[in-house]
Design an enzyme around this catalytic site. Structure first.
Site, PDB file in Angstrom:
ATOM      1  N   ARG A 141       0.718  -1.167  -0.006  1.00  0.00           N
ATOM      2  CA  ARG A 141       0.029  -0.044  -0.110  1.00  0.00           C
ATOM      3  C   ARG A 141       0.923   1.310   0.050  1.00  0.00           C
ATOM      4  O   ARG A 141       2.061   1.236   0.623  1.00  0.00           O
ATOM      5  CB  ARG A 141      -0.827  -0.147   1.317  1.00  0.00           C
ATOM      6  CG  ARG A 141      -1.843  -1.109   1.315  1.00  0.00           C
ATOM      7  CD  ARG A 141      -2.603  -1.065   2.778  1.00  0.00           C
ATOM      8  NE  ARG A 141      -3.559  -2.283   2.977  1.00  0.00           N
ATOM      9  CZ  ARG A 141      -3.119  -3.383   3.515  1.00  0.00           C
ATOM     10  NH1 ARG A 141      -1.918  -3.580   3.817  1.00  0.00           N
ATOM     11  NH2 ARG A 141      -4.069  -4.485   3.514  1.00  0.00           N
ATOM     12  N   LYS A 164      -2.370  -1.658   7.556  1.00  0.00           N
ATOM     13  CA  LYS A 164      -3.705  -1.020   7.655  1.00  0.00           C
ATOM     14  C   LYS A 164      -4.435  -1.784   9.040  1.00  0.00           C
ATOM     15  O   LYS A 164      -5.173  -1.398   9.450  1.00  0.00           O
ATOM     16  CB  LYS A 164      -4.345  -1.642   6.380  1.00  0.00           C
ATOM     17  CG  LYS A 164      -5.913  -1.037   6.382  1.00  0.00           C
ATOM     18  CD  LYS A 164      -6.348  -1.439   5.160  1.00  0.00           C
ATOM     19  CE  LYS A 164      -7.961  -1.188   5.077  1.00  0.00           C
ATOM     20  NZ  LYS A 164      -8.646  -1.531   3.603  1.00  0.00           N
ATOM     21  N   HIS A 237      -3.241   3.021  -6.055  1.00  0.00           N
ATOM     22  CA  HIS A 237      -3.672   1.783  -5.530  1.00  0.00           C
ATOM     23  C   HIS A 237      -3.705   0.703  -6.402  1.00  0.00           C
ATOM     24  O   HIS A 237      -3.676  -0.535  -6.081  1.00  0.00           O
ATOM     25  CB  HIS A 237      -4.777   1.835  -4.562  1.00  0.00           C
ATOM     26  CG  HIS A 237      -5.107   0.962  -3.483  1.00  0.00           C
ATOM     27  ND1 HIS A 237      -4.285   0.550  -2.414  1.00  0.00           N
ATOM     28  CD2 HIS A 237      -6.058  -0.103  -3.539  1.00  0.00           C
ATOM     29  CE1 HIS A 237      -4.669  -0.353  -1.895  1.00  0.00           C
ATOM     30  NE2 HIS A 237      -5.822  -0.830  -2.436  1.00  0.00           N
ATOM     31  N   ARG A 240      -1.229  -1.933  -6.671  1.00  0.00           N
ATOM     32  CA  ARG A 240      -1.186  -3.151  -5.932  1.00  0.00           C
ATOM     33  C   ARG A 240      -2.239  -4.168  -6.644  1.00  0.00           C
ATOM     34  O   ARG A 240      -1.857  -5.263  -6.335  1.00  0.00           O
ATOM     35  CB  ARG A 240      -1.708  -2.594  -4.460  1.00  0.00           C
ATOM     36  CG  ARG A 240      -2.184  -3.576  -3.562  1.00  0.00           C
ATOM     37  CD  ARG A 240      -2.471  -2.670  -2.369  1.00  0.00           C
ATOM     38  NE  ARG A 240      -3.138  -3.817  -1.269  1.00  0.00           N
ATOM     39  CZ  ARG A 240      -2.510  -4.560  -0.436  1.00  0.00           C
ATOM     40  NH1 ARG A 240      -1.052  -4.536  -0.504  1.00  0.00           N
ATOM     41  NH2 ARG A 240      -2.992  -5.305   0.541  1.00  0.00           N
ATOM     42  N   HIS A 271      -3.321  -8.874   3.838  1.00  0.00           N
ATOM     43  CA  HIS A 271      -4.842  -8.596   4.024  1.00  0.00           C
ATOM     44  C   HIS A 271      -5.112  -9.555   5.239  1.00  0.00           C
ATOM     45  O   HIS A 271      -4.479 -10.280   5.808  1.00  0.00           O
ATOM     46  CB  HIS A 271      -5.545  -9.823   3.193  1.00  0.00           C
ATOM     47  CG  HIS A 271      -5.538  -8.863   1.571  1.00  0.00           C
ATOM     48  ND1 HIS A 271      -5.608  -9.797   0.187  1.00  0.00           N
ATOM     49  CD2 HIS A 271      -5.517  -7.659   1.242  1.00  0.00           C
ATOM     50  CE1 HIS A 271      -5.712  -8.953  -0.560  1.00  0.00           C
ATOM     51  NE2 HIS A 271      -5.570  -7.771  -0.157  1.00  0.00           N
ATOM     52  N   TYR A 280      -9.757 -10.939  -5.968  1.00  0.00           N
ATOM     53  CA  TYR A 280      -8.874 -10.396  -7.226  1.00  0.00           C
ATOM     54  C   TYR A 280      -9.166 -11.349  -8.401  1.00  0.00           C
ATOM     55  O   TYR A 280      -8.879 -11.258  -9.694  1.00  0.00           O
ATOM     56  CB  TYR A 280      -7.362 -10.640  -6.907  1.00  0.00           C
ATOM     57  CG  TYR A 280      -6.904  -9.470  -6.101  1.00  0.00           C
ATOM     58  CD1 TYR A 280      -7.106  -8.049  -6.741  1.00  0.00           C
ATOM     59  CD2 TYR A 280      -6.524  -9.331  -4.846  1.00  0.00           C
ATOM     60  CE1 TYR A 280      -6.578  -6.970  -6.173  1.00  0.00           C
ATOM     61  CE2 TYR A 280      -6.376  -8.193  -3.836  1.00  0.00           C
ATOM     62  CZ  TYR A 280      -6.170  -7.038  -4.810  1.00  0.00           C
ATOM     63  OH  TYR A 280      -5.847  -5.930  -4.048  1.00  0.00           O
TER      64      TYR A 280
END
Length: 304
Positions: A141, A164, A237, A240, A271, A280
């Site tokens: 990120r 995050k 982003h 990513r 994640h 994805y």
């Protein structure tokens, strides 16, 4: 009593590493609302009444789910606390923006545009080329990259601390990525500055996100990528997203390899849940085609 329960619950969440700021604000509002009515325990009807006061469906559902998690913890201690159904205010509508997947040529154009930034000969073009190249090569990120310190560069890879979900992780680097980073470090260490940030401005100060985003928009212009995402600008982003999708595409023709790779990729990307990584697949036409073919083969086999 609810105020005391909330204080214990907040302390517990923060002891687990969560900042818990927004949730705390919401729960304080609910507890004040409930205690005004004399409630000593969480009541489902009161939760729904309070949640319904929010101005939008998304905010009403967020209120409900935030209090529901609080209620679940309290119910484990005392069953007099009621737990509302998660879908009491309906189901959430998925609004996740479709990612833009950069081509290899588009990423190369972005990096060439970064290398041409002024002033020539300064750390600026090298720094931005390294920053965006690192995002494309690792899928980290942008906030994680900007939070990197010099001490986070180790022989084993990058130590990502400002994540995050407040979970540090080690990010191994490909040999070519490490070589490019080492070349940047030579230029970075020539700057006279007390700032330990890995990515710094010409003045030797850590980069704010808004500055990086402004430069990124300039690079989109120079790379002829403005509006490339169905009339919208590709985002930082999306580098990513591109990393994740291209990584999954390397696992074609073997669904068991894809399943194992997704677990590894989920850890690499940081994640919180592996289900976030499965998202994805829908952005990967190659894999979606294989999934459809496998499903059709299974169906035909069953029919036979």
């Amino acid at each position: 009593m609810l105020s005391q329960d909330l204080a214990r619950y907040v302390d517990q969440q923060r002891s687990l590493g969560f900042k818990f700021r927004v949730q705390h604000i919401l729960l304080r509002g609910f507890v004040a609302f409930a205690e005004e009515s004399g409630d000593r325990f969480i009541k489902s009807a009161r939760v729904l009444t309070w949640a319904a006061l929010a101005p939008s469906p998304e905010q009403r559902r967020n209120r409900l789910l935030t209090v529901r998690r609080f209620a679940l913890a309290m119910h484990a201690e005392n069953p007099r606390h009621q737990v509302s159904a998660a879908d009491a205010l309906g189901h959430a509508v998925a609004k996740r923006r479709s990612p833009y997947i950069y081509s290899v040529d588009e990423i190369a154009r972005l990096l060439r545009a970064a290398a041409a930034l002024e002033p020539a000969g300064s750390i600026r073009p090298t720094m931005y080329g390294t920053l965006f190249g690192l995002l494309a090569a690792t899928g980290m990120r942008i906030a994680e990259a900007l939070a990197l310190q010099l001490d986070d560069v180790t022989t084993d890879g990058l130590v990502i601390r400002e994540t995050k979900f407040q979970k540090s992780r080690l990010l191994p680097l490909h040999t070519t990525t490490r070589q490019a980073l080492d070349e940047y470090l030579v230029a970075r260490q020539s700057l006279i500055t007390a700032d330990r940030a890995l990515f710094v401005s010409v003045a030797g100060r850590a980069l704010p996100y808004n500055t990086v985003r402004m430069i990124f928009l300039q690079l989109l212009d120079r790379a002829n990528l403005r509006g490339a995402n169905a009339g919208r600008d590709p985002r930082i982003h999306d580098l990513r997203h591109t990393f994740a999708v291209r990584s999954l595409e390397q696992c074609r023709h073997d669904h068991t390899v894809v399943a194992r790779h997704i677990v590894a990729l989920s850890t690499y990307l940081g994640h919180a849940h592996v289900t976030d990584t499965y998202w994805y697949l829908q952005a990967t036409p190659v894999l979606m085609s294989q999934i459809a073919e496998a499903g059709e083969a299974l169906l035909m086999g069953g029919a036979a």
